[in-house]
Structure formats: C-alpha cells, structure tokens
Scaffold this motif. Structure first.
Motif, PDB file in Angstrom:
ATOM      1  N   ALA A   1       0.861  -1.186   0.000  1.00 58.29           N
ATOM      2  CA  ALA A   1       0.000   0.000   0.000  1.00 58.29           C
ATOM      3  C   ALA A   1       0.888   1.224   0.000  1.00 58.29           C
ATOM      4  N   SER A   2       0.401   2.308  -0.549  1.00 60.98           N
ATOM      5  CA  SER A   2       1.195   3.530  -0.583  1.00 60.98           C
ATOM      6  C   SER A   2       1.102   4.240   0.764  1.00 60.98           C
ATOM      7  N   ASN A   3       1.948   5.245   0.925  1.00 63.75           N
ATOM      8  CA  ASN A   3       1.886   6.007   2.177  1.00 63.75           C
ATOM      9  C   ASN A   3       0.679   6.932   2.206  1.00 63.75           C
ATOM     10  N   PHE A   4      -0.123   6.910   1.142  1.00 59.95           N
ATOM     11  CA  PHE A   4      -1.380   7.652   1.166  1.00 59.95           C
ATOM     12  C   PHE A   4      -2.427   6.923   2.006  1.00 59.95           C
ATOM     13  N   ALA A   5      -2.209   5.621   2.274  1.00 62.15           N
ATOM     14  CA  ALA A   5      -3.198   4.835   3.012  1.00 62.15           C
ATOM     15  C   ALA A   5      -3.403   5.409   4.411  1.00 62.15           C
ATOM     16  N   LYS A   6      -4.639   5.442   4.849  1.00 65.05           N
ATOM     17  CA  LYS A   6      -4.959   5.896   6.195  1.00 65.05           C
ATOM     18  C   LYS A   6      -4.745   4.747   7.176  1.00 65.05           C
ATOM     19  N   SER A   7      -4.561   5.083   8.429  1.00 66.51           N
ATOM     20  CA  SER A   7      -4.211   4.063   9.417  1.00 66.51           C
ATOM     21  C   SER A   7      -5.264   2.970   9.502  1.00 66.51           C
ATOM     22  N   PHE A   8      -6.547   3.327   9.423  1.00 64.40           N
ATOM     23  CA  PHE A   8      -7.583   2.300   9.544  1.00 64.40           C
ATOM     24  C   PHE A   8      -7.604   1.380   8.331  1.00 64.40           C
ATOM     25  N   GLU A   9      -7.149   1.872   7.181  1.00 59.09           N
ATOM     26  CA  GLU A   9      -7.082   1.016   5.999  1.00 59.09           C
ATOM     27  C   GLU A   9      -5.990  -0.045   6.158  1.00 59.09           C
ATOM     28  N   ILE A  10      -5.037   0.237   7.031  1.00 58.58           N
ATOM     29  CA  ILE A  10      -3.964  -0.721   7.307  1.00 58.58           C
ATOM     30  C   ILE A  10      -4.361  -1.678   8.422  1.00 58.58           C
ATOM     31  N   THR A  11      -4.981  -1.131   9.469  1.00 63.53           N
ATOM     32  CA  THR A  11      -5.258  -1.950  10.654  1.00 63.53           C
ATOM     33  C   THR A  11      -6.580  -2.704  10.578  1.00 63.53           C
ATOM     34  N   ASP A  12      -7.580  -2.165   9.892  1.00 66.67           N
ATOM     35  CA  ASP A  12      -8.889  -2.833   9.875  1.00 66.67           C
ATOM     36  C   ASP A  12      -8.834  -4.251   9.308  1.00 66.67           C
ATOM     37  N   PRO A  13      -8.142  -4.500   8.185  1.00 61.36           N
ATOM     38  CA  PRO A  13      -8.140  -5.871   7.649  1.00 61.36           C
ATOM     39  C   PRO A  13      -7.565  -6.905   8.611  1.00 61.36           C
ATOM     40  N   VAL A  14      -6.522  -6.546   9.357  1.00 60.23           N
ATOM     41  CA  VAL A  14      -5.935  -7.528  10.272  1.00 60.23           C
ATOM     42  C   VAL A  14      -6.745  -7.649  11.558  1.00 60.23           C
ATOM     43  N   GLN A  15      -7.556  -6.641  11.875  1.00 60.49           N
ATOM     44  CA  GLN A  15      -8.384  -6.699  13.072  1.00 60.49           C
ATOM     45  C   GLN A  15      -9.735  -7.367  12.808  1.00 60.49           C
ATOM     46  N   THR A  16     -10.076  -7.552  11.546  1.00 56.74           N
ATOM     47  CA  THR A  16     -11.331  -8.234  11.221  1.00 56.74           C
ATOM     48  C   THR A  16     -11.132  -9.728  11.433  1.00 56.74           C
ATOM     49  N   PRO A  17     -11.846 -10.343  12.383  1.00 56.99           N
ATOM     50  CA  PRO A  17     -11.535 -11.743  12.736  1.00 56.99           C
ATOM     51  C   PRO A  17     -12.003 -12.739  11.687  1.00 56.99           C
ATOM     52  N   TRP A  18     -11.260 -13.830  11.588  1.00 53.45           N
ATOM     53  CA  TRP A  18     -11.719 -14.996  10.844  1.00 53.45           C
ATOM     54  C   TRP A  18     -12.588 -15.830  11.792  1.00 53.45           C
ATOM     55  N   MET A  19     -13.844 -15.916  11.509  1.00 54.88           N
ATOM     56  CA  MET A  19     -14.733 -16.743  12.299  1.00 54.88           C
ATOM     57  C   MET A  19     -14.835 -18.129  11.664  1.00 54.88           C
ATOM     58  N   ASN A  20     -14.987 -19.143  12.482  1.00 57.12           N
ATOM     59  CA  ASN A  20     -15.162 -20.502  11.960  1.00 57.12           C
ATOM     60  C   ASN A  20     -16.488 -20.599  11.199  1.00 57.12           C
ATOM     61  N   GLU A  21     -16.454 -21.341  10.093  1.00 56.08           N
ATOM     62  CA  GLU A  21     -17.660 -21.565   9.304  1.00 56.08           C
ATOM     63  C   GLU A  21     -17.875 -23.057   9.133  1.00 56.08           C
ATOM     64  N   ALA A  22     -19.139 -23.414   8.918  1.00 57.68           N
ATOM     65  CA  ALA A  22     -19.512 -24.838   8.889  1.00 57.68           C
ATOM     66  C   ALA A  22     -18.756 -25.625   7.828  1.00 57.68           C
ATOM     67  N   GLY A  23     -18.452 -25.010   6.717  1.00 62.19           N
ATOM     68  CA  GLY A  23     -17.818 -25.749   5.633  1.00 62.19           C
ATOM     69  C   GLY A  23     -16.304 -25.807   5.686  1.00 62.19           C
ATOM     70  N   ASP A  24     -15.698 -25.274   6.747  1.00 61.55           N
ATOM     71  CA  ASP A  24     -14.236 -25.250   6.831  1.00 61.55           C
ATOM     72  C   ASP A  24     -13.670 -26.669   6.880  1.00 61.55           C
ATOM     73  N   GLN A  25     -12.595 -26.884   6.137  1.00 57.37           N
ATOM     74  CA  GLN A  25     -11.876 -28.163   6.147  1.00 57.37           C
ATOM     75  C   GLN A  25     -10.538 -27.938   6.849  1.00 57.37           C
ATOM     76  N   ALA A  26     -10.602 -27.785   8.139  1.00 62.58           N
ATOM     77  CA  ALA A  26      -9.393 -27.495   8.896  1.00 62.58           C
ATOM     78  C   ALA A  26      -8.510 -28.723   9.021  1.00 62.58           C
ATOM     79  N   VAL A  27      -7.205 -28.496   9.004  1.00 60.56           N
ATOM     80  CA  VAL A  27      -6.227 -29.564   9.212  1.00 60.56           C
ATOM     81  C   VAL A  27      -5.921 -29.635  10.700  1.00 60.56           C
ATOM     82  N   PRO A  28      -6.182 -30.766  11.357  1.00 59.73           N
ATOM     83  CA  PRO A  28      -5.837 -30.883  12.783  1.00 59.73           C
ATOM     84  C   PRO A  28      -4.335 -30.742  12.978  1.00 59.73           C
TER      85      PRO A  28
END
Length: 1004
Positions: A232-259
């Motif tokens: 990303a360029s230095n034009f990016a605002k702080s929330f544009e950098i931090t929001d994607p990593v702060q958005t949690p991955w929630m478990n979903e029914a179709g997930d094929q997780a590797v134990p």
C-alpha cells in the motif's frame, strides 16, 4: 554562545500589532504581572536547546569550506540550534546536482571535520543520518543481512511410499503479485531466484486427503493483509492498514481445517539442496516448503560509494554492520577535531514491506512462547486447527515481526548509540513508503531518545479549501484535516517518558513558494498535535560560488541563506523557539488514554475527535507494552512513571485480549482506575491455548459482573463502564472539557501543558479568516495572561470565571495563535484588564490611510530600477516594466505623510499594512519597528508617531519564482539566477510587494 538579551531582542523582530521591545511595554492592567517570572523570562528569550534545527543535505559532496562556514554562521545568527547532516545523491524530483567530492574520500573527510569543528565553535548541535540517502544500508550489507520476503511452494504426495526427491522451489514472487510501491521494486521483483539469495526456513507436511483446506469466502480477501504481504502507498490511512488484520476470521460450517496432529515437521529430513527423504504415511499429503528471498530493495538516492542493499529490519546484524562501516567513521573523524555528533539518525522507514528474517523461528519462540513451524502453511491460506486458530497464529506472527523491528533494529540501534555517548533519533513509524509494513509504531518510537515523524505541505496548502477534512491525502497531505503521524509521535513521547516529540517539518514539492508567514498554519497544527521539536526540511548546503538561488533538493521547503527572505527570517525562528520552550514545559494534559490493542500492524491514527468523547478533551494512545509495564494508578488517576496522568482508560472494540492485559486491567480497576470497554471472549494469540481462553472468560465474568449502569460497575476502588459515552463519564467525575469555544463556525485548535508554575494553553485559529469567540478553559481561581510568541509580550485579558472554568473572549486573526497562561498563584480579585489588542471592544477602526505616491527602490543587480515612483500601491507582477514584473528580492518603500488627529497619541496606535507579499521590515521616523512576517500585518506605532510630518520606510521581500520565470525567457548568458530547478516562462507570476492598503488604526 548565548545571545545577550539586547541582541536577542534586536534580531527577534515583531509581527502583527506587537512591538518586540519588552522592557517598555505597558501591561494594560491595574494588577502587577511579574515579568521576572522564570517561565516568562525563558519564554521571551529561550535558551539554545529550544531552537529549531534543520536537515542539512550534502548532495553529491558539492560543498566547500566557504559554504559550510557561511551556512553554520547564518543558522546560528538567525536562531537555529542544530543540523541533521545527510549525505546523499541527487535526483529526487528530477533535481540534478553536479558531482563534488566523493563520499568517505579523504577530501570529504576533511570537509566533514571542518564542519564539525565549525559547529562546535558556533554551538550548533550536529546529528548525522547513519546512511547515505535512506533507509539504513550500504555496500557492506550482504544478501544474508538484507530485507527478506518469505516464499512458499507445495508438493502433493500420496502414501504410503518412500519419497526421495527435490522439493520444488517457490516462485520468485509467489504471493507478491500485487507489489507496486516499494522503492525501485521493478529492478528486483522479477529477478530469478538464483539471484535473490533464496534460503529455506522449514518444511512441513499436512494431511490434505485431496481437499482444499484453505480459507474461503470473504475471509480469503483478508489473507494478503493478515499474512503480511499487502502493499500500500503512504497515502493509506491508518484504519485502511489496521482494519483488515483486526477483522476476525470466524469458523464456518464448511471449513476443512487440518488438525494439528496431521502436521508433520520434515525440516530435518530435508537437506540444504532441498532434497526430501521421507516415508510418506498413508493418505494424501501436501508438503509446504517455506523459505525466503531478499527483497532486493536498496537505498533511496544514496551516493554510489555508499549505495547498497537495505538492512534486515528484524535482526541486529545489519545495524552492527552499519555502525561498523559508517558510524565509526563519523565518530573517529569528528574526534580528530575534538568534536562529536549529538545523535545518530535513522531516517523515515521507506523500504517496502519486508516480512521475514532467517532466525524468525527462534525469535518467534522467544516472543510468543511456542513453535511456529506447524502453523507455517497458514501463511498460504491453509486452515490449521480452525479458522480462528489460524487467525490467531497470524496475529502472533505479525506481532513477532513488529517486536523484532522494535527491539532488533531500533532498540539495538539505540543501545549502540548509547554505548558511544550519543542519542538516537528515529523516524520509526512512517508514513512509510509501503504503508502496510508490520510495525508497532508506538513501540518503535519508544525505542528512540528523539522519536520523530513528519508533516508535509500540500501543493496548495495556502488555500483553505485544500486543507478541508474531506480532501484526499494527495490534495491536502492530511488525513481528515490533520497530519498523518504526528499525533502518534507525540503519544509515543508521552507514554515512553520522552520530553521531545520531533517532526521533519514542511516537506513538499513546492519550490520557493513559501515564506515564514505561509508556513505558520502548518507549524501550529503540528504544535497542537503534540510536536515540540521541529527539524526543518530542508536546508541544502550550497557553495556561494554556485550563484543564487543555487542548487536545491527536489523535495522540501527551501530554507537556507540563498532564499530571498533569509535576511528577515530571525523572528520566525524566535517564534519557533518560544513555542517549543513552553510546549516542552511540564507535562501534556490528556484526560483519556486509549489502549490501541495488541494487533499488528499497530498504528495510532491522526488526531481526531472520537464520537464518544466529543470536542474539548485531549488524549493519548498506548500499546500493550506500556499498559503492562508502565501504567499504574495513583490518587485515582492512571499514571505513568514520568508523571503523565489520565482520568480514564478506554479499551478497543475487540473480543480478543491477551490474558496478561485483562489481568492488568483488573489490577488497575482494583487500584481505583476508571475503565471503559467491552468484555473480551478469547485471547488474541495461541500461547497457552486453550487454557488461555478459559482464563479470559473467568476473568471477564469476574470484572464484567453485570450490565453497567450510568455509574458503572464497581470493581475494587475503580469503576468499569460499557457501553456508554466517555464524555458522560468524565463529566460524571467532574472532569469538564479542557477547552471549548462558543462560536460554532470557529475552528480553534489547542494543546494544554501543566507545569509547576502555571497551566499553559496554546491555541490557534485554524481558519483563513478572522474570528471572535468565547474561549472556555478548565481553570478556575487564577488570573489568566496572554503570552504572544510572535512578539514576546504579555497581556492581562478581561475574563469571567464560572462553573469551574475561565471564559475569555478573543479576537484572532488569520491563523493567529497565542498562549493562554494561568499562573498558579490565586487571583486576589476578579478585576479585569482594560481592553487590549486581543479584545478590542468594537474592533479596529481607521484613523488615516497612507494614500498617495511611494518612492520605491529596487536592486538593479536583480533587474529592477534603482528608483521609481508608484502613484499608488501595486502588485509588482502586474507592472509594465519587466524589471519590476520579474523582480525577486528586496525593495524599499518610502513616504512622507502628515498625521493630524485629535486622538490621544498615548493610546494604542497601529500601522496596518494590509497585504504584504511576502515579508517586510518597518521603520517610522527612523525607528526600527521590526520585521512583520505573519498576520495580523500590523505594527504598533504608539510613542513613535507624531503630530505633523512623519517618514515611513518599509522594506519588502518577495519570493524567487518571478525572477526565475523571467530568466526562463532569456538566453542563459543573460540570466541572473543559477539553479537546477526548472521554471517555465509561461508559469504564473506570484503577487509581490506591498499591496496595502496601509492605514493608521486604533481600537476601543
């Protein structure tokens, strides 16, 4: 050498309506104000440590002793206290500069020693950028010590079988198909892997049984950010950098997780050539090979003899090499003349987004407490354990990278500097060339003695509409009307106990379009954000023999003895020193401490008004480290070891929190803290999983016992609030807004410092228009004073005290600022002062206009007529005489006028200059009334004007572009200017001269 008081006052000049001669100023109040007070004395005449400094660029070694001595002597005489020496090549913005002496050659060393000797003689502090150009690196940085990107490849195997074979190498840019911004990336991004020093980290196999096992849906779009590969360029605002990593991955029914039990570490079964020998168990397996390449990123505009790869930002070896090959040279050569740099600097991080280091697994184990190897496939989107577990591993990985940057680079750099008796200055938290570099900005800055950021001038920053909140960064160089990183720098200084919050100031691509008056609004904005040490960007070292305006840098406001207005620059530097002195006194006053969480990247946003807090309160932002290690409760307030205090701690909107953090919050509450925030549900990382989640839930149930009422939840001596209004909580504990105005159309910014002697507020009019407004200060029982940093004068204003606050009605001119000071002694009465220039009851009114003709003298050496008569004031750029139309420099206006009035000449009288382009000095009856450089463009003439005949002389200086534009139409041999910055003959000319109207005014 400290200036004597008389000399200091002589060069200070004045602006607006203020006379600089403090010893003869009437204070306009029936009560005596103690002008001998040490705070005021030091404000009027700040010591050297309060002075501004500048970047001092040596481009291509094009310097000589004459220029070095001239620069340093001029810096000293005009009021600058230090330089940051940067040795660099040319080229940025297309500005080419001839080659001088080679960097690190014997000729260069002689010039460097001379500069250090001269600086010592003059009392100029010297800091040195520990690199040529930026960032940190050079020819001594070998590929194994350079910045790295991780790469991954996969191979599917079916068992049972004995597999013996070479694992496929990753693609040279696997996972980096959207790179667009790191410096020079096109030169290295597509190099073959054989030229990129590829090295393995680990090999694991996961049982896939033919299934995808990867993150899906909208969650997959977040992978590039969570896996630390987003550009990303230095034009990016702080929330544009931090929001994607702060958005949690929630478990979903179709997930094929590797134990985790289906992950096998094959690293020891793989040799150095990448050959794997493995008895493959039954089933389908995917072998994930994780390695890393050097990014290939090199320094920006470095001299050839010091150019090379940028360092590995996550391992200290690169810093050691930099110190050995460059730092020791600077120290040893300076020592030969009995001198020493004050600090070494690592300039702004602009090196893309490196995300790996060869020793990362060991560092991960040290910081996070568990082995990362089984989770490495998550970097390519495989779900290990569950989507939530994978997400938490990625947070742990990013936090490890951030910790390494803070400790291995900035922390180790500081340790090396301290070992040699130097301080360290780092522009350690952006804005970065790639905005997504995974850093904890506060932690990086906390490792610096002189934490530093930067602020820019917009291409048309003098136009208010280009500074509005809704303008994009490319137009305003601001985020929502504020500088991008300066609030973060100030917060870091406050929470880590640093007295100084520094900023690279006035960076731009404007060439000779600014003078002190046009810079003030940007400076005052930074002051209100918490900056109290500016390093002007920039001053190019020049040789006098190269002519005027000389060779210049392609970026940065030009600030050196070659600018037209340098002769009149001292009052601006005095203004800076006065402001910086008071803005360093005592402690910053903030009511709220926002905890920014433990997610990386972790950046504090620009200064803003939080909806739940509203206007009138100020705040700091802290990180996990400070919350855990430095924050305590004392007398009901959140307190840091260095004296900072806050009324309330506000938690981030997150369901994740480390166990150590929730335990600390409980401790703070029990000790009497006010806390606002929601209960967490899980830990944010995997250390101690799953027991850590159970601990979080137990503690949350203990603390968040039931829904909070308006009075919160009692916990020990403290109270917990959620949900609710921060503003309501503060008012509920009788903490009123610290500063407010009643004029809703006004935009008055502020910052508050508290000292042993006084409460000190700095306020500034952020609009390009005059304003009258009531200002409410959270101080009672004290008599306020107005301290003017332009003139060094003070006034006792008319004021009212009600409901625990002081109300002062003020008139502020365009971008005007002032300090409102409340000395600690109690006011003996409520008797106010008579009206002064900040509070003219009915405004200013005209007594007489100085109409008629003016004699104007130009300098013929720069093309103007020796003498000409202006029948009326006019803009030079519209004059028919090309010698005036294209003139740049100083012209002197003279007039004889008669003043016949019934006005009492002992009453305040002023000369209002109207419009001045761009700076001037005023003489009345041969008395020097000083330099006027900012609004209000008035000087006080009380006691100097007389009935009858008076003579006035006004020296006016404009800017360089008009002469440069005029010269662009001339053959080279006829040009008066010499520079590397190109202007066109069609470029618009700048309004210039004394435009007026010039009037004698008074007020009532």
């Amino acid at each position: 050498m400290r200036l004597k008081r008389r000399s200091f006052l002589k060069i200070s000049g004045l602006a607006g309506f203020h006379a600089v001669f403090v010893h003869r100023v009437p204070l306009m109040t029936p009560a005596v104000i103690d002008t001998a007070d040490s705070l005021f004395r030091n404000f009027v005449s700040p010591d050297d440590s309060s002075r501004a400094s500048c970047y001092w660029w040596w481009f291509n070694g094009l310097v000589d002793k004459e220029g070095i001595r001239r620069d340093l002597e001029e810096f000293r005489s005009k009021g600058m206290g230090g330089v940051l020496l940067v040795n660099s090549a040319d080229g940025l913005g297309g500005a080419r500069i001839p080659q001088g002496v080679k960097f690190l050659s014997e000729e260069w060393k002689e010039l460097y020693r001379f500069a250090m000797q001269e600086a010592k003689r003059l009392g100029i502090e010297v800091g040195i950028n520990l690199s040529s150009g930026w960032c940190m690196g050079g020819p001594w940085i070998q590929p194994e010590n350079a910045g790295r990107w991780y790469l991954q490849s996969t191979l599917e195997l079916k068992g049972p079988q004995l597999f013996e074979g070479l694992l496929p190498l990753p693609g040279n840019r696997a996972g980096y198909d959207k790179v667009f911004n790191p410096p020079g990336y096109k030169e290295y991004i597509d190099l073959p892997l054989s030229q990129l020093d590829y090295r393995d980290t680990a090999v694991v196999a996961i049982r896939t049984s033919g299934k995808e096992h990867k993150i899906t849906g909208s969650r997959a779009a977040l992978l590039i950010a969570k896996a630390n590969r987003k550009d990303a360029s230095n034009f990016a605002k702080s929330f544009e950098i931090t929001d994607p990593v702060q958005t949690p991955w929630m478990n979903e029914a179709g997930d094929q997780a590797v134990p985790l039990t289906d992950v096998i570490d094959l690293t020891r079964k793989t040799d150095a050539a990448g050959k794997l020998r493995w008895e493959v168990p039954p089933g389908t397996w995917t072998v994930v090979r994780t390695g890393h390449r050097m990014t290939g990123s090199k320094l920006m505009i470095a001299q050839p003899e010091a150019n090379g790869l940028s360092v590995d930002w996550f391992d200290r070896k690169g810093v050691d090499l930099q110190f050995q090959h460059l730092g020791e040279v600077f120290l040893e050569e300076a020592a030969k003349v009995g001198a020493k740099p004050a600090y070494f600097c690592d300039d702004s991080f602009e090196d893309g987004f490196p995300n790996w280091t060869p020793k990362i697994l060991g560092k991960f184990r040290r910081y996070r407490g568990y082995d990362a190897t089984p989770y490495l496939p998550v970097l390519s989107g495989y779900i290990i354990g569950s989507a939530e577990i994978s997400d938490r591993f990625l947070n742990d990985y990013r936090k490890t990278i951030a910790d390494c940057m803070a400790d291995e680079h900035y922390g180790h750099f500081a340790a090396l500097c301290h070992q040699h008796g130097l301080q360290v200055q780092n522009e350690a938290a952006g804005p970065s060339r790639s905005g997504t570099i995974c850093m904890d900005g506060l932690k990086n800055l906390g490792r610096s003695d002189l934490p530093m950021g930067e602020f820019w001038l917009a291409p048309k920053h003098e136009d208010q509409e280009h500074l509005a909140d809704d303008q994009p960064y490319g137009v305003s160089r601001l985020d929502f009307g504020q500088n991008k990183v300066t609030k973060m720098v100030a917060a870091a200084a406050h929470i880590y106990g640093k007295k100084l919050a520094s900023a690279e100031a006035f960076t731009s691509f404007r060439h000779w379009l600014d003078a002190p008056g046009s810079l003030k609004q940007a400076l005052d904005r930074a002051f209100c954000e918490g900056i109290n040490r500016i390093v002007i960007h920039t001053s190019t070292a020049t040789r006098p023999k190269d002519g005027l305006p000389g060779y210049e840098y392609g970026a940065g406001t030009h600030f050196n003895p070659n600018v037209t207005w340098w002769e009149f620059s001292a009052p601006f530097f005095t203004y800076v020193a006065r402001c910086q002195y008071l803005l360093r006194a005592g402690h910053f006053v903030a009511d709220v401490l926002f905890y920014n969480g433990d997610v990386a990247p972790n950046l504090a946003a620009q200064k803003k008004i939080y909806p739940a807090l509203g206007k009138g309160y100020d705040y700091d932002v802290c990180n996990e480290e400070v919350l855990l290690e430095r924050l305590q409760v004392r007398d009901g307030k959140l307190t840091l070891p260095d004296g900072m205090q806050y009324h309330i701690l506000v938690l981030p909107e997150s369901k994740r929190m480390p166990v150590a953090v929730i335990k600390k919050i409980k401790t703070l509450l029990e000790a009497g803290a006010l806390v606002m925030g929601a209960p967490p549900q899980t830990d944010s990382g995997l250390a101690g999983y799953p027991q850590c989640d159970a601990a979080i839930q137990r503690l949350a149930e203990t603390i968040w016992k039931h829904p909070a009422t308006d009075k919160g939840i009692a916990t020990g001596k403290g109270r917990l609030f959620y949900p609710g209004s921060i503003r309501a909580v503060l008012k509920g504990v009788h903490c009123l807004p610290d500063f407010e105005t009643t004029n809703n159309s006004a935009w008055i910014d502020f910052i508050h410092r508290t000292t042993a002697a006084a409460e000190v507020y700095f306020i500034t009019n952020r609009k390009k228009e005059t304003v009258r407004t009531d200002c409410l200060f959270r101080v009672a029982g004290r008599r306020p004073q107005i301290w003017d940093p332009v003139s060094g004068r003070q006034w006792a204003p008319v004021y009212e005290q009600t409901n625990g606050r002081t109300k002062i009605t003020l008139d502020l001119d365009v971008f005007q600022s002032a300090f409102i000071v409340f000395p600690k002694e109690k006011a003996k009465s409520s008797l106010g002062a008579i009206p002064d220039v900040w509070q003219p009851a009915n405004g200013f009114h005209q007594l007489q206009e100085l109409a008629g003709s003016w004699e104007v003298r130009f300098d013929p050496q720069w093309g103007g007529p020796a003498t000409i008569l202006f029948e009326k004031l006019q803009d030079w750029s519209r004059h028919p005489d090309p010698g005036i139309r294209y003139y740049s420099g100083k012209a002197t206006y003279s007039q004889l006028f008669h003043f016949n009035t019934t006005t009492d000449l002992k009453k305040p009288l002023f000369l209002d200059l109207g419009v001045v382009k761009n700076i001037c000095r005023v003489w009345l009856n041969e008395t020097d009334l000083g330099i006027v450089w900012t609004a209000p463009w008035r000087v006080e003439v009380t006691g100097n004007i007389k009935q009858g005949a008076n003579t006035i002389r006004i020296e006016v200086i404009n800017l360089w572009p008009n002469r440069l534009i005029g010269d662009a139409a001339l053959p080279p041999e006829q040009r008066r200017t010499r520079t590397n910055i190109t202007f066109k003959k069609e470029d618009p000319l700048l309004p210039s001269g004394l435009l007026g109207p010039v009037r004698l005014v008074t007020f009532s």
